[in-house]
Design a protein around this motif. Structure first.
Motif, mmCIF file in Angstrom:
data_model
loop_
_atom_site.group_PDB
_atom_site.id
_atom_site.type_symbol
_atom_site.label_atom_id
_atom_site.label_comp_id
_atom_site.label_asym_id
_atom_site.label_seq_id
_atom_site.Cartn_x
_atom_site.Cartn_y
_atom_site.Cartn_z
ATOM 1 N N UNK A 90 0.821 -1.217 0.000
ATOM 2 C CA UNK A 90 0.000 0.000 0.000
ATOM 3 C C UNK A 90 0.852 1.263 0.000
ATOM 4 N N UNK A 91 1.993 1.228 0.689
ATOM 5 C CA UNK A 91 2.826 2.431 0.765
ATOM 6 C C UNK A 91 3.346 2.856 -0.602
ATOM 7 N N UNK A 92 4.000 1.974 -1.381
ATOM 8 C CA UNK A 92 4.453 2.427 -2.704
ATOM 9 C C UNK A 92 3.315 2.805 -3.632
ATOM 10 N N UNK A 93 2.145 2.136 -3.504
ATOM 11 C CA UNK A 93 1.031 2.526 -4.363
ATOM 12 C C UNK A 93 0.546 3.933 -4.026
ATOM 13 N N UNK A 94 0.425 4.232 -2.713
ATOM 14 C CA UNK A 94 -0.032 5.566 -2.320
ATOM 15 C C UNK A 94 0.941 6.644 -2.774
ATOM 16 N N UNK A 95 2.239 6.379 -2.669
ATOM 17 C CA UNK A 95 3.233 7.348 -3.138
ATOM 18 C C UNK A 95 3.146 7.498 -4.655
ATOM 19 N N UNK A 96 2.907 6.383 -5.362
ATOM 20 C CA UNK A 96 2.744 6.443 -6.815
ATOM 21 C C UNK A 96 1.568 7.341 -7.199
ATOM 22 N N UNK A 97 0.516 7.325 -6.370
ATOM 23 C CA UNK A 97 -0.659 8.152 -6.648
ATOM 24 C C UNK A 97 -0.488 9.594 -6.181
ATOM 25 N N UNK A 98 0.641 9.904 -5.569
ATOM 26 C CA UNK A 98 0.927 11.292 -5.210
ATOM 27 C C UNK A 98 0.772 11.631 -3.749
ATOM 28 N N UNK A 99 0.443 10.659 -2.901
ATOM 29 C CA UNK A 99 0.311 10.951 -1.477
ATOM 30 C C UNK A 99 1.677 11.253 -0.887
ATOM 31 N N UNK A 100 1.740 12.287 -0.059
ATOM 32 C CA UNK A 100 3.011 12.663 0.555
ATOM 33 C C UNK A 100 3.448 11.591 1.551
ATOM 34 N N UNK A 101 4.741 11.307 1.624
ATOM 35 C CA UNK A 101 5.202 10.267 2.556
ATOM 36 C C UNK A 101 4.827 10.530 4.002
ATOM 37 N N UNK A 102 4.770 11.810 4.423
ATOM 38 C CA UNK A 102 4.433 12.081 5.822
ATOM 39 C C UNK A 102 2.945 11.876 6.103
ATOM 40 N N UNK A 103 2.124 11.635 5.065
ATOM 41 C CA UNK A 103 0.703 11.331 5.256
ATOM 42 C C UNK A 103 0.425 9.829 5.208
ATOM 43 N N UNK A 104 1.479 9.010 5.116
ATOM 44 C CA UNK A 104 1.289 7.569 4.993
ATOM 45 C C UNK A 104 0.852 6.914 6.299
ATOM 46 N N UNK A 105 1.294 7.457 7.436
ATOM 47 C CA UNK A 105 1.060 6.776 8.715
ATOM 48 C C UNK A 105 -0.422 6.510 8.985
ATOM 49 N N UNK A 106 -1.324 7.511 8.874
ATOM 50 C CA UNK A 106 -2.741 7.202 9.127
ATOM 51 C C UNK A 106 -3.305 6.165 8.165
ATOM 52 N N UNK A 107 -2.867 6.208 6.908
ATOM 53 C CA UNK A 107 -3.346 5.232 5.936
ATOM 54 C C UNK A 107 -2.908 3.824 6.317
ATOM 55 N N UNK A 108 -1.640 3.651 6.671
ATOM 56 C CA UNK A 108 -1.117 2.322 6.975
ATOM 57 C C UNK A 108 -1.658 1.795 8.293
#
Length: 223
Positions: A114-132
């Protein structure tokens, strides 16, 4: 009983590793499905970034459905389901072992991807924590709900068609609050309520879904 349960989980993981087509298919479907959204929505980076959490959650939900048709079906076909139910464990724990193995071999790889996919879609890395974190709470719930549905339709005619009809309405609250937590983190809002609800869904599913799935296993074995 705990040792027997862990042994069953280990058996299911070894079988999944030996026959890894289901895990690979779910992971590839997750990645390919997510890569189609930029093609359909256009090259707008801002639009993709805003939709990234919802896209990841929808793709994870759909990918979780793929292996469910064979979750208990192969054991029913070759007769090993009867042997599992004769081990002395309650049917609910037999179902729980299969569901736990499903999450470890399907949900956990999706969580990692999920992390590389979200970054591929443009999500900022510092916004990954709530998603994961939301996915870590939500994907076990999806596996539990899917396992319950797979147990209920086990042995039914056209059970593969019934599975999505049972799972999708029950999984909708997990999808809503999981995506809401990711969006709240993106806009620097509190996402504690969403995490509390996801945790409550997980606790309730862990209590009820194995019981329902175990009843389905017992009924299918007796049929």
């Amino acid at each position: 009983m705990i040792a027997a349960l862990l042994a069953l989980v280990g058996r299911e993981i070894r079988l999944a590793v030996r026959h890894g087509a289901d895990t690979l298919a779910a992971l590839l479907f997750f990645l390919l499905c997510g890569s189609l959204f930029p093609l359909a929505l256009g090259p707008s980076a801002d639009l993709l970034r805003r939709m990234a959490p919802g896209v990841v959650w929808v793709c994870a939900l759909l990918a979780t459905l793929l292996p469910l048709d064979r979750l208990f079906g192969s054991e029913l076909e070759d007769g090993s389901l009867d042997q599992l139910l004769l081990l002395g464990l309650p049917p609910s724990l037999v179902a729980l072992s299969k569901i736990a193995a499903h999450w470890l071999t399907t949900g956990l790889p999706l969580l990692i991807a999920a992390a590389p996919m979200a970054i591929m879609l443009g999500l900022h890395p510092h916004d990954l924590a709530p998603l994961l974190v939301g996915l870590a709470l939500g994907t076990p719930t999806l596996s539990l709900i899917g396992g319950m549905a797979a147990g209920i339709v086990l042995g039914a005619r056209r059970g593969g068609v019934l599975l999505p009809l049972l799972v999708l309405p029950l999984a909708t609250p997990v999808l809503i609050f999981g995506a809401a937590a990711a969006y709240a983190g993106e806009f620097e809002l509190s996402y504690a309520v969403e995490f509390d609800l996801l945790g409550a869904f997980l606790a309730l599913s862990a209590l009820l879904c194995p019981l329902a799935a175990g009843s389905g296993l017992k009924a299918a074995a007796a049929a």
